[in-house]
Enzyme design. Structure first.
Site, mmCIF file in Angstrom:
data_model
loop_
_atom_site.group_PDB
_atom_site.id
_atom_site.type_symbol
_atom_site.label_atom_id
_atom_site.label_comp_id
_atom_site.label_asym_id
_atom_site.label_seq_id
_atom_site.Cartn_x
_atom_site.Cartn_y
_atom_site.Cartn_z
ATOM 1 N N GLU A 131 19.829 -2.894 -5.044
ATOM 2 C CA GLU A 131 20.317 -3.699 -6.169
ATOM 3 C C GLU A 131 19.439 -4.929 -6.327
ATOM 4 O OE1 GLU A 131 23.734 -4.180 -3.646
ATOM 5 O OE2 GLU A 131 23.821 -6.314 -4.125
ATOM 6 N N LYS A 162 18.008 -8.618 -6.355
ATOM 7 C CA LYS A 162 18.281 -9.856 -5.611
ATOM 8 C C LYS A 162 18.274 -10.981 -6.644
ATOM 9 C CE LYS A 162 16.661 -12.518 -1.619
ATOM 10 N NZ LYS A 162 16.817 -13.807 -2.222
ATOM 11 N N ASP A 195 18.267 -14.507 -8.302
ATOM 12 C CA ASP A 195 17.708 -15.789 -7.892
ATOM 13 C C ASP A 195 18.627 -16.911 -8.368
ATOM 14 O OD1 ASP A 195 16.030 -17.545 -6.755
ATOM 15 O OD2 ASP A 195 14.395 -17.321 -8.200
ATOM 16 N N TYR A 252 28.536 -9.476 -4.833
ATOM 17 C CA TYR A 252 27.777 -8.404 -4.181
ATOM 18 C C TYR A 252 28.145 -8.179 -2.723
ATOM 19 C CZ TYR A 252 24.946 -12.560 -3.099
ATOM 20 O OH TYR A 252 24.534 -13.790 -2.724
ATOM 21 N N LYS A 256 10.895 -8.253 -1.467
ATOM 22 C CA LYS A 256 10.520 -9.274 -2.440
ATOM 23 C C LYS A 256 9.470 -8.762 -3.429
ATOM 24 C CE LYS A 256 12.617 -13.132 -1.059
ATOM 25 N NZ LYS A 256 11.863 -14.331 -0.922
ATOM 26 N N CYS A 283 -13.695 -41.679 0.695
ATOM 27 C CA CYS A 283 -12.436 -41.619 -0.035
ATOM 28 C C CYS A 283 -12.639 -42.030 -1.488
ATOM 29 C CB CYS A 283 -11.426 -42.549 0.639
ATOM 30 S SG CYS A 283 -9.910 -42.707 -0.315
ATOM 31 N N CYS A 302 -10.767 -45.558 -2.126
ATOM 32 C CA CYS A 302 -11.136 -46.851 -1.544
ATOM 33 C C CYS A 302 -12.554 -46.879 -0.995
ATOM 34 C CB CYS A 302 -10.149 -47.245 -0.446
ATOM 35 S SG CYS A 302 -10.300 -46.254 1.046
ATOM 36 N N CYS A 360 -9.170 -39.966 4.819
ATOM 37 C CA CYS A 360 -9.687 -41.302 4.555
ATOM 38 C C CYS A 360 -9.376 -42.169 5.770
ATOM 39 C CB CYS A 360 -8.992 -41.846 3.312
ATOM 40 S SG CYS A 360 -9.085 -43.625 3.159
ATOM 41 N N CYS A 383 -6.527 -48.562 1.960
ATOM 42 C CA CYS A 383 -6.657 -47.560 0.890
ATOM 43 C C CYS A 383 -5.421 -47.616 -0.003
ATOM 44 C CB CYS A 383 -6.797 -46.179 1.507
ATOM 45 S SG CYS A 383 -6.807 -44.870 0.279
HETATM 46 S S1 IVH Z 1 23.612 -9.719 0.294
HETATM 47 C C1 IVH Z 1 25.108 -10.224 4.319
HETATM 48 N N1 IVH Z 1 22.886 -9.143 -2.140
HETATM 49 O O1 IVH Z 1 19.823 -13.787 -1.313
HETATM 50 C C2 IVH Z 1 24.127 -10.267 3.244
HETATM 51 N N2 IVH Z 1 22.335 -11.274 -1.291
HETATM 52 O O2 IVH Z 1 17.817 -14.403 0.701
HETATM 53 C C3 IVH Z 1 24.454 -11.273 2.253
HETATM 54 N N3 IVH Z 1 21.196 -12.734 -2.897
HETATM 55 O O3 IVH Z 1 21.919 -15.525 0.857
HETATM 56 C C4 IVH Z 1 23.581 -11.246 1.111
HETATM 57 N N4 IVH Z 1 21.198 -11.326 -4.568
HETATM 58 O O4 IVH Z 1 22.316 -15.744 -1.689
HETATM 59 C C5 IVH Z 1 22.874 -10.062 -1.167
HETATM 60 N N5 IVH Z 1 22.353 -8.550 -4.304
HETATM 61 C C6 IVH Z 1 22.349 -9.433 -3.337
HETATM 62 C C7 IVH Z 1 21.780 -10.716 -3.509
HETATM 63 C C8 IVH Z 1 21.784 -11.600 -2.459
HETATM 64 C C9 IVH Z 1 20.871 -12.540 -4.166
HETATM 65 C C10 IVH Z 1 20.928 -13.965 -2.152
HETATM 66 C C11 IVH Z 1 22.035 -14.437 -1.273
HETATM 67 C C12 IVH Z 1 21.453 -14.476 0.093
HETATM 68 C C13 IVH Z 1 20.001 -14.610 -0.203
HETATM 69 C C14 IVH Z 1 19.143 -14.169 0.953
#
Ligand code: IVH
Length: 695
Positions: free
Chosen positions: A117, A119, A121, A227, A315, A420, A423, A438, A444
């Site tokens: 799923e 992540k 932000d 989530y 990521k 630098c 100065c 420097c 400076c």
């Molecule tokens: S699960 C036990 N699912 O990412 C695991 N986290 O970098 C708990 N986050 O602290 C997190 N989307 O704030 C999970 N689909 C997702 C997420 C997610 C964003 C965040 C969350 C977590 C952080 C970790």
């Protein structure tokens, strides 16, 4: 890497990661891109793995988020709020899945499903429902304790204040976020009203949720995706997929892009498909989270200190763009570091216009990394070059590559200044240092003003009404040259003086009075803050506090640093005995004090420096190095570790001659054998609980 270098490096990493953590999680003002943060954490983990005995009590690996800010009530999470381990490549994802199979003793071809799923932000939030009613909402904070933002959470439409059914106790975990559209509209409203304009949707969401006045939160378009869950009085389901469906049934928004995957190939396919839609989702995501689908297996996998073993965040790569580098300019920092900055023809990278990027140091420009290894196949960077810029978060973009094929004939190799630019003092590079500095010290102007800004910063004197902007303007007009001048401002520009602060542009009677009062308030300062405020190289907040608790008083520290100039002295040995203090830090401290001792003494005389509180030194494990092994039955490892550390112990990952005590639960293996070989004391979990008075 020698153990001394590792120690110094771990101290440096702890300091910078700690600052980055606070800036990101508590202050909503990141100081580095996420990718850099991840890279530093990885480096920290690698060094810790090689030198387990050097793992610091304040190891950044053991930390999630930052301690809650003042202003909100605190809420202790019934279950810790966790973070996620990261995967940066398909190989990392394979390793994750293979590791789980090994852990569970499953054959390579046996079925094993994962959810995938987005992540999100945003910022994580825990919602506690009791008998269907929302009782509190808390931010993650440091994972154990968060901020009470209940009133604010109640203003968010996606967060139901009552549930139709569900377990009596139900903690929902999820992410608060803002859509791109809402973010743009909010920023334009803010700009029209002369208010704060946010750097990105995440900062806007965090800034909006963490408002002391809930009516402001109400006016902000926040959303919430559920989530995960924390404390529950009865299981939600048997699988992650079914649990998410249950959360949706209970009335929460869950991400529509949640997929079930039967193989690594499936997982990577979802990753690629969602990455391709990233720009059109309408909200920021920074990767894909994979979770083991079977909840019984999740349970068996358990948790590391801050992350579950059964989930990982894959990521997305940083966003990139090509543009032309117009000029290389040098900025001089607080410690005199000459930092090269690339001025770029503005280019959009991931939706943000970038016109500056860091070039790190002279080696980087020449195509070498800080260890002298060739990077970019040794291609140097010149004014006029086409360069590839990337940004992973929202702060300081970087240059990834240069295209020699598009280099103009007129481009000449960059000559790094030897003096630098601010100065004119010689700028020198010490052996082993990648940075040229420097040597002008307080002569400076750039160093002087940056030092002043550091002095008044949040972790140092934190004087209300005296931020970087005010300091710069006072400095420009000669009102303050060094920190101690701040404490004579009232005598020189207060009531009855020929020139008065209240008459200065941007000031008035009230703000001037307030500033003088705020300065007076900080005439008494805790030792740790005072040490940090001096801005000595390598001495971050954590180190300053460590020094404070070791020496107790300013006088003791002052005398010790004077005596420690002698390399053979007991004072130097004592300094080096402090956990986290290596040769580099010791030298920096000693020379930093020596270089400005008159100035520092004068400042100290103008203040009351309060002694540091003694450490939890009367606990039986204070100062001891402990190792936990085997299964703990009464508390999680994370909890045991946190408890031990709060009692002043250091928790290491492996047994060595430095180990004082091994706490061995059922299933203890090689560590217990090694402890026996080394004659290390071994106790079981009950013995441990009795020792710390928890039985
Ligand atoms: S699960 C036990 N699912 O990412 C695991 N986290 O970098 C708990 N986050 O602290 C997190 N989307 O704030 C999970 N689909 C997702 C997420 C997610 C964003 C965040 C969350 C977590 C952080 C970790």
């Amino acid at each position: 890497m020698t153990s001394e270098q590792a120690e110094g490096e771990l101290a440096r990493l702890a300091d910078i990661l700690n600052r980055a953590n606070i800036a990101y999680h508590r202050d909503d003002a990141p100081i580095m891109p996420d990718a850099d943060f991840d890279a530093l954490r990885l480096r920290n983990a690698q060094i810790e793995a090689r030198f387990p005995d050097l793992v610091r009590p304040d190891s950044p690996a053991a930390r999630v988020g930052a301690a809650p800010a003042a202003g909100f009530g605190k809420i202790q999470h019934a279950r810790r709020m966790l973070s996620l381990a990261n995967a940066f490549s398909n190989g990392d994802v394979e390793d994750f899945v293979d590791g789980i199979r090994r852990f569970l003793g499953l054959a390579a071809d046996s079925p094993l499903a994962f959810t995938a799923e987005p992540k999100i932000d945003g910022l994580s939030l825990s919602l506690r429902y009791e008998k269907g009613a929302l009782v509190y909402a808390a931010t993650r904070g440091d994972g154990a304790t968060g901020e009470d933002v209940t009133a604010n959470a109640r203003t968010i439409d996606d967060i139901p204040s009552t549930l139709r059914d569900g377990p009596d106790i139900l903690e929902i975990r999820g992410e608060v976020y803002m859509t791109h559209q809402d973010f743009a509209a909010l920023n334009s409203r803010q700009a029209d009203a002369g208010g704060k304009v946010f750097a990105n949707p995440r900062n806007a969401a965090a800034g909006s949720l963490r408002q002391l006045d809930a009516s402001i939160t109400r006016s902000r378009p926040l959303r919430f995706f559920a989530y995960s869950w924390g404390d529950v009085s009865e299981p939600l389901a048997d699988t992650q997929m079914a649990a998410i469906a249950r959360l949706a049934q209970l009335g929460f928004c869950t991400n529509p892009q949640t997929h079930l995957c039967q193989s690594v190939q499936d997982m990577i396919a979802v990753y690629s498909a969602i990455e391709a839609q990233r720009a059109s989702l309408g909200y920021d995501i920074d990767g894909i989270v994979y979770k083991l689908n079977d909840l019984a297996l999740q349970d068996r996998m358990g948790l590391r200190s801050t992350t579950p073993r059964w989930a990982i965040a894959h990521k997305f790569a940083a966003e990139r763009a090509w543009t032309q580098l117009e000029a290389i300019e040098i900025q001089v920092g607080r410690t005199g570091a000459l930092s090269p900055v690339a001025r770029l023809v503005p280019v959009t990278v991931g939706g943000v216009v970038v016109s500056n990027a860091t070039l790190h140091n002279e080696d980087y420009i020449m195509g070498r990394d800080s260890r002298g290894m060739v990077i970019r196949d040794g291609r140097d960077i010149r004014a006029g070059d086409w360069v590839e810029v990337y940004r992973a978060g929202d702060v300081i973009p970087k240059i990834r590559d240069v295209d020699p094929g598009r280099r103009p004939d007129t481009a000449v190799p960059y000559e790094f200044p030897q003096t630098c630019p601010e100065c004119g003092s010689p700028a020198l590079r010490e052996p082993g240092d990648s940075v040229r500095r420097c040597t002008g010290g307080m002569v400076c102007p750039a160093q002087a003003v940056e030092r002043l800004k550091h002095f008044v910063s949040r972790a140092a004197f934190d004087i209300e009404g005296l931020g970087a902007k005010q300091v710069e303007s006072f400095w420009r007009d000669g009102w303050i040259a060094t920190p101690k001048d701040i404490f004579t401002l009232k005598d020189r520009f207060g009531p009855g003086q020929p020139r008065q602060l209240k008459n200065r542009e941007g000031w008035g009677e009230k703000s001037a009075t307030n500033l003088f009062a705020a300065i007076d308030e900080k005439r008494t300062i805790p030792l740790g803050r005072f040490i940090f405020s001096l801005g000595i190289r390598h001495v971050g907040e954590a180190t300053a506090n460590m020094l404070a608790s070791h020496y107790g008083t300013w006088e003791a520290l002052r005398t010790a640093l004077q005596d420690a100039k002698d390399p053979e002295s007991a004072a130097r040995l004592d300094l080096l005995s402090i956990d986290g203090v290596g040769g580099v830090l010791a030298d920096s401290l000693i020379s930093g004090f020596a270089a400005e001792s008159d100035e520092i003494d004068a400042l100290a005389r103008a203040l009351t420096i309060t002694p540091a509180q003694a450490r939890a030194s009367d606990s039986p494990v204070a100062g001891k190095t402990l190792v936990f092994t085997g299964t703990l039955e009464k508390m999680t490892r994370a909890e045991a570790k946190a408890r031990a550390e709060s009692l002043g112990a250091k928790v290491a990952g492996s047994v060595s001659a430095k180990t004082d005590l091994l706490i061995a639960g059922p299933g203890a293996g090689s560590k217990a054998r090694k402890a026996a070989d080394l004659g290390v004391e071994v106790i079981d979990e009950d013995g441990w609980l009795a020792m710390i008075g928890a039985l």
